[in-house]
Design a protein around this motif. Structure first.
Motif, mmCIF file in Angstrom:
data_model
loop_
_atom_site.group_PDB
_atom_site.id
_atom_site.type_symbol
_atom_site.label_atom_id
_atom_site.label_comp_id
_atom_site.label_asym_id
_atom_site.label_seq_id
_atom_site.Cartn_x
_atom_site.Cartn_y
_atom_site.Cartn_z
ATOM 1 N N GLU A 82 0.797 -1.228 0.000
ATOM 2 C CA GLU A 82 0.000 0.000 0.000
ATOM 3 C C GLU A 82 0.828 1.277 0.000
ATOM 4 N N VAL A 113 -6.339 -1.512 0.935
ATOM 5 C CA VAL A 113 -5.117 -1.007 0.285
ATOM 6 C C VAL A 113 -5.457 0.192 -0.597
ATOM 7 N N GLY A 139 -3.868 3.400 0.925
ATOM 8 C CA GLY A 139 -2.558 3.415 0.289
ATOM 9 C C GLY A 139 -2.284 4.612 -0.588
#
Length: 134
Positions: free
Chosen positions: A65, A118, A122
């Motif tokens: 991420e 993610v 991220g």
């Protein structure tokens, strides 16, 4: 890398603090949590990180991420030999960083819950493929 904006930096600091202090210590102890074990680039000690990903044939795929800011990615760059725990069983392999792979498209092929997290938290996503020895 993150985009360098104050928002991206705050997002990185918040997510990594939560993971380091709360989520990772709990998750890495769960026997069926998928985990990536690298060798610490400074300490030389095993470092286990809970990850989301999927085994496809003789490879294990995941998306980092925070890309090259992630400690486990830095460890892979220093020593690509890793272990991956999938369904409670450890597998040895060699990790490959794939900056030319489309990480957003890759996330669509990986477990849905982790992929959503993610994408949400991220910045600077990076695809990783681990070629398994077994």
């Amino acid at each position: 890398m993150t985009s360098g904006t104050p928002h991206a930096e705050r997002k990185y600091r918040t997510a990594t603090a939560f993971q380091r202090r709360i989520a990772n210590p709990v998750l890495r102890r769960l026997p069926f949590q998928t985990a990536l074990e690298t060798t610490g680039r400074v300490s030389g000690l095993p470092r286990r990180t809970p990850v989301g990903g999927r085994r496809v044939g003789s490879s294990f795929w995941l998306v980092s991420e925070f890309g090259e800011r992630s400690q486990y990615i830095r460890n892979i760059k220093a020593d690509p030999r890793v272990r991956v725990r999938v369904r409670g069983r450890w597998h040895t392999g060699t990790a490959h960083l794939l900056p030319d792979d489309d990480p957003v498209a890759r996330l669509r092929t990986l477990p849905r819950f982790n992929s959503a997290a993610v994408r949400a938290f991220g910045a600077g996503l990076l695809t990783v493929r681990v070629d398994l020895d077994d």
